[in-house]
Enzyme design. Sequence first.
Site, PDB file in Angstrom:
ATOM      1  CB  SER A 257     -14.359 -47.611 -31.637  1.00 58.51           C
ATOM      2  OG  SER A 257     -14.634 -46.327 -31.130  1.00 58.51           O
ATOM      3  CE  LYS A 300     -15.328 -44.627 -35.000  1.00 56.42           C
ATOM      4  NZ  LYS A 300     -15.109 -45.980 -34.431  1.00 56.42           N
TER       5      LYS A 300
END
Length: 417
Positions: A257, A300
């Site tokens: 990611s 996140k």
Amino acid sequence: IPGPLLDRMEVIQLPGYTMAEKAQIATRHLIPKQMERHAVNQDHVMFTPKAIDLVISGYTREAGVRNLDREIASLCRYAAVKVAESRDLVISKKIIELDDGLGMGSAVVNVADAEEDTVEENEEETPLVLHESFKCLVVDEEVVGKVLGPAKYESELAQRTAVPGVATGMAWTRVGGEILFVEASLHRGSGRLQLTGQLGSVMEESVRAALSFVRSNLEVLGLSEFGGKAYDLQEAIGRADLHVHFPAGGVPKDGPSAGIAITAAIVSALSGVCVRPDTACTGEITLRGLVLPVGGIKEKVLAAHRAGVKRIVLPERNKKDVLDIPEDVRNELELIHVRHILEAMNELFEKNTTGVHEVPLWLADTPLSTKKNKEKSSADFSKGGIIPPANPQSPSNPPVAKSVLKDLCGPILPSLL
């Protein structure tokens, strides 16, 4: 847990709390619980909303509220000490009154009598009597700093991203999300790629994929001219070493990611332009520049929000995951969805050219020829001319290595020269 057993179980995901949720939990549950444990009530101590926000943002950085509970307990102990000191003054005044007109020999007996009276009062559960000078302790920002000390956490975004080559990514962990800084640096070398920060194999592959994409799209990224000159950046990169580092080297890191953040860090290091300090990003990339979806979006985003990020770049195919983010957090953030890495670069870098070096430091320090000189040399060679190699003994190319060896080893090993 074995796979077949896990498949038959129901997994409940517990995401992290937002700042507003933590403040409500502290006000409704944590503070009353700790006040009861430390034998203080609302007449003794009162917490201001700004003090609670300061404890949450400056002294804790977690998905839950465990450390927040510990810090509130420290403040309640401080209040309990103040209450105890006020009660000691009452007992001392009582002892002095009993000692009026008596000698020192009976002082010990009077103290014992006072203690017995106090025990009897406690047994009867009489209200706590405090000195008349005691006032309700208001726990504000000043008291928080006095009791808990300097803030343990502060926003590092402006400090970390104030130099070229640093980008802010986001990572998912078992205890919630975290922001992740990516640092890239180029210096004179031989075209090597160095990776540090205890990276896993997937993240190492992400770095190599990002570097391959950047090298194959230098002109599209606007990295072909500096200071009005068209440099051959391919040749320059071949003569420089690229070092990509992920801080907090003691923590293992892996996952795809961070592709957008790695690409942004490399482009920033190549161009000398700083990445926007208020923007974080997440997303996997391909060699064609496509941005693929990733997991853990809610955790996140919450971590970036706690760290003070204002803008977040997300993959287009993660739009459905944004609905899981609390509405108050979404209203305070600018969420940007991209499909291609070039769109992400447009959002991560400022639109103007403020802060751009005419020639990046690493490029100015690397000996190379411009594109025009290279094209001229190729034309001369195509016409049948032979480009003579540089004479190592000529005045323009002195034998540096030989002179250094002569100075160092000449007196000992003259035969080597």
